[in-house]
Design a protein around this motif. Structure first.
Motif, mmCIF file in Angstrom:
data_model
loop_
_atom_site.group_PDB
_atom_site.id
_atom_site.type_symbol
_atom_site.label_atom_id
_atom_site.label_comp_id
_atom_site.label_asym_id
_atom_site.label_seq_id
_atom_site.Cartn_x
_atom_site.Cartn_y
_atom_site.Cartn_z
ATOM 1 N N VAL A 158 0.850 -1.204 0.000
ATOM 2 C CA VAL A 158 0.000 0.000 0.000
ATOM 3 C C VAL A 158 0.878 1.244 0.000
ATOM 4 O O VAL A 158 0.654 2.185 -0.763
ATOM 5 N N ARG A 159 1.901 1.241 0.857
ATOM 6 C CA ARG A 159 2.805 2.381 0.948
ATOM 7 C C ARG A 159 3.524 2.621 -0.381
ATOM 8 O O ARG A 159 3.639 3.762 -0.843
ATOM 9 N N ALA A 160 3.979 1.552 -1.028
ATOM 10 C CA ALA A 160 4.693 1.682 -2.306
ATOM 11 C C ALA A 160 3.773 2.237 -3.388
ATOM 12 O O ALA A 160 4.178 3.117 -4.163
ATOM 13 N N LYS A 161 2.529 1.748 -3.436
ATOM 14 C CA LYS A 161 1.572 2.261 -4.425
ATOM 15 C C LYS A 161 1.292 3.740 -4.183
ATOM 16 O O LYS A 161 1.215 4.534 -5.127
ATOM 17 N N LEU A 162 1.131 4.096 -2.925
ATOM 18 C CA LEU A 162 0.853 5.484 -2.578
ATOM 19 C C LEU A 162 2.026 6.386 -2.950
ATOM 20 O O LEU A 162 1.840 7.464 -3.527
ATOM 21 N N GLU A 163 3.224 5.932 -2.637
ATOM 22 C CA GLU A 163 4.414 6.713 -2.975
ATOM 23 C C GLU A 163 4.552 6.876 -4.485
ATOM 24 O O GLU A 163 4.913 7.953 -4.969
ATOM 25 N N ALA A 164 4.264 5.820 -5.242
ATOM 26 C CA ALA A 164 4.342 5.900 -6.699
ATOM 27 C C ALA A 164 3.328 6.894 -7.248
ATOM 28 O O ALA A 164 3.637 7.687 -8.150
ATOM 29 N N LYS A 165 2.107 6.873 -6.705
ATOM 30 C CA LYS A 165 1.083 7.817 -7.160
ATOM 31 C C LYS A 165 1.472 9.253 -6.811
ATOM 32 O O LYS A 165 1.281 10.161 -7.618
ATOM 33 N N MET A 166 2.009 9.438 -5.612
ATOM 34 C CA MET A 166 2.425 10.793 -5.222
ATOM 35 C C MET A 166 3.572 11.277 -6.115
ATOM 36 O O MET A 166 3.589 12.425 -6.534
ATOM 37 N N ALA A 167 4.519 10.399 -6.421
ATOM 38 C CA ALA A 167 5.635 10.777 -7.301
ATOM 39 C C ALA A 167 5.111 11.125 -8.693
ATOM 40 O O ALA A 167 5.576 12.095 -9.314
ATOM 41 N N ALA A 168 4.141 10.359 -9.178
ATOM 42 C CA ALA A 168 3.563 10.643 -10.496
ATOM 43 C C ALA A 168 2.851 11.990 -10.486
ATOM 44 O O ALA A 168 2.957 12.767 -11.447
ATOM 45 N N LEU A 169 2.136 12.289 -9.407
ATOM 46 C CA LEU A 169 1.463 13.592 -9.303
ATOM 47 C C LEU A 169 2.474 14.730 -9.257
ATOM 48 O O LEU A 169 2.279 15.769 -9.885
ATOM 49 N N GLU A 170 3.567 14.528 -8.511
ATOM 50 C CA GLU A 170 4.608 15.560 -8.438
ATOM 51 C C GLU A 170 5.238 15.782 -9.817
ATOM 52 O O GLU A 170 5.474 16.919 -10.225
ATOM 53 N N ALA A 171 5.503 14.697 -10.528
ATOM 54 C CA ALA A 171 6.101 14.814 -11.855
ATOM 55 C C ALA A 171 5.137 15.499 -12.808
ATOM 56 O O ALA A 171 5.534 16.357 -13.606
ATOM 57 N N LEU A 231 1.281 19.250 -2.406
ATOM 58 C CA LEU A 231 1.664 17.839 -2.491
ATOM 59 C C LEU A 231 2.482 17.412 -1.277
ATOM 60 O O LEU A 231 2.316 16.300 -0.767
ATOM 61 N N ARG A 232 3.356 18.287 -0.792
ATOM 62 C CA ARG A 232 4.147 17.972 0.402
ATOM 63 C C ARG A 232 3.229 17.763 1.607
ATOM 64 O O ARG A 232 3.375 16.813 2.368
ATOM 65 N N ILE A 233 2.233 18.635 1.748
ATOM 66 C CA ILE A 233 1.292 18.516 2.861
ATOM 67 C C ILE A 233 0.515 17.202 2.761
ATOM 68 O O ILE A 233 0.362 16.487 3.744
ATOM 69 N N VAL A 234 0.045 16.878 1.571
ATOM 70 C CA VAL A 234 -0.696 15.634 1.384
ATOM 71 C C VAL A 234 0.192 14.442 1.712
ATOM 72 O O VAL A 234 -0.201 13.537 2.442
ATOM 73 N N ARG A 235 1.397 14.469 1.174
ATOM 74 C CA ARG A 235 2.326 13.356 1.377
ATOM 75 C C ARG A 235 2.680 13.177 2.853
ATOM 76 O O ARG A 235 2.566 12.085 3.399
ATOM 77 N N GLU A 236 3.075 14.235 3.529
ATOM 78 C CA GLU A 236 3.591 14.106 4.882
ATOM 79 C C GLU A 236 2.505 14.119 5.946
ATOM 80 O O GLU A 236 2.535 13.298 6.868
ATOM 81 N N GLU A 237 1.586 15.040 5.853
ATOM 82 C CA GLU A 237 0.624 15.203 6.941
ATOM 83 C C GLU A 237 -0.600 14.308 6.803
ATOM 84 O O GLU A 237 -1.164 13.884 7.811
ATOM 85 N N ILE A 238 -1.016 14.023 5.602
ATOM 86 C CA ILE A 238 -2.198 13.171 5.436
ATOM 87 C C ILE A 238 -1.801 11.717 5.354
ATOM 88 O O ILE A 238 -2.348 10.869 6.049
ATOM 89 N N TYR A 239 -0.827 11.399 4.502
ATOM 90 C CA TYR A 239 -0.457 9.999 4.312
ATOM 91 C C TYR A 239 0.725 9.560 5.163
ATOM 92 O O TYR A 239 1.044 8.376 5.235
ATOM 93 N N GLY A 240 1.418 10.493 5.810
ATOM 94 C CA GLY A 240 2.522 10.131 6.699
ATOM 95 C C GLY A 240 3.751 9.630 5.985
ATOM 96 O O GLY A 240 4.554 8.902 6.563
ATOM 97 N N ILE A 241 3.943 10.027 4.733
ATOM 98 C CA ILE A 241 5.130 9.611 3.975
ATOM 99 C C ILE A 241 6.127 10.757 4.035
ATOM 100 O O ILE A 241 5.851 11.866 3.625
ATOM 101 N N VAL A 242 7.299 10.472 4.555
ATOM 102 C CA VAL A 242 8.321 11.516 4.670
ATOM 103 C C VAL A 242 9.347 11.334 3.589
ATOM 104 O O VAL A 242 9.716 10.282 3.199
#
Length: 189
Positions: A150-163, A178-189
């Motif tokens: 789940v974490r890997a899929k989420l990170e891939a989607k976030m990276a695609a959105l950033e790109a 995107l940083r706020i969504v990544r870190e504060e909502i999904y907890g991905i640092v």
């Protein structure tokens, strides 16, 4: 043993039809009985169709079951909406709790004297605990794998959105959002 209800003794196709009509709830009991007699004349002629009171009892039992299913489904939807648990953190917490309890129980068995617990009984208890620990460990490993996916899929989607946001093509995303969504909502640092 109690006798089967007249609904349960019906041929499967007739019982399924009655159940469907009752679950639908669009007919009164009298309309339902008349419909059954018209649709299944052979059973009606053989006096094999259920009585009005039998249909009512069966309908009440069916409604209680359906209400319980609706309530649990609604509760699950609320929990899912309120506690978005895509990584199944509740299962992780439950597994940890059970592992802790089992660990403490094993320590209690080991600390008990021979007077308190028969050695053969102690072996049986430890054997049973070992099987439960093995099951929990498999469950924990499977859960960790799922969380990682789940974490890997989420990170891939976030990276695609950033790109996509930085390329200037398609949708535009502010890097800070995107940083706020990544870190504060999904907890991905």
């Amino acid at each position: 043993m109690a006798r089967k209800s007249s609904i349960d003794r019906l041929p499967e196709n007739v019982k399924a039809y009655v159940t469907g009509l009752l679950a639908d709830g669009k007919m009164t009991l009298d309309e339902l009985i008349a419909d059954l007699q018209a649709r299944f004349p052979e059973e009606a002629a053989a006096d094999a169709l259920p009585s009005r009171s039998a249909v009512h009892r069966y309908g009440a039992k069916l409604e209680r079951r359906l209400a319980a299913i609706r309530a649990s489904t609604e509760a699950a939807k609320i929990i899912r909406a309120q506690a978005g648990d895509g990584e199944d953190a509740r299962s992780e917490a439950l597994t940890a709790l059970i592992q802790t309890e089992l660990f403490e129980a094993i320590l209690d068995v080991q600390e008990a004297s021979a007077d308190e617990i028969d050695p053969a009984e102690r072996v049986g208890m430890l054997s049973s605990a070992a099987k439960n620990v093995a099951t929990l460990t498999r469950s924990s490993v499977t859960l960790k794998r799922f969380q990682s996916e789940v974490r890997a899929k989420l990170e891939a989607k976030m990276a695609a959105l950033e790109a996509e946001g930085s390329s200037g093509k398609g949708r535009r995303f502010d890097a800070e959002t995107l940083r706020i969504v990544r870190e504060e909502i999904y907890g991905i640092v």
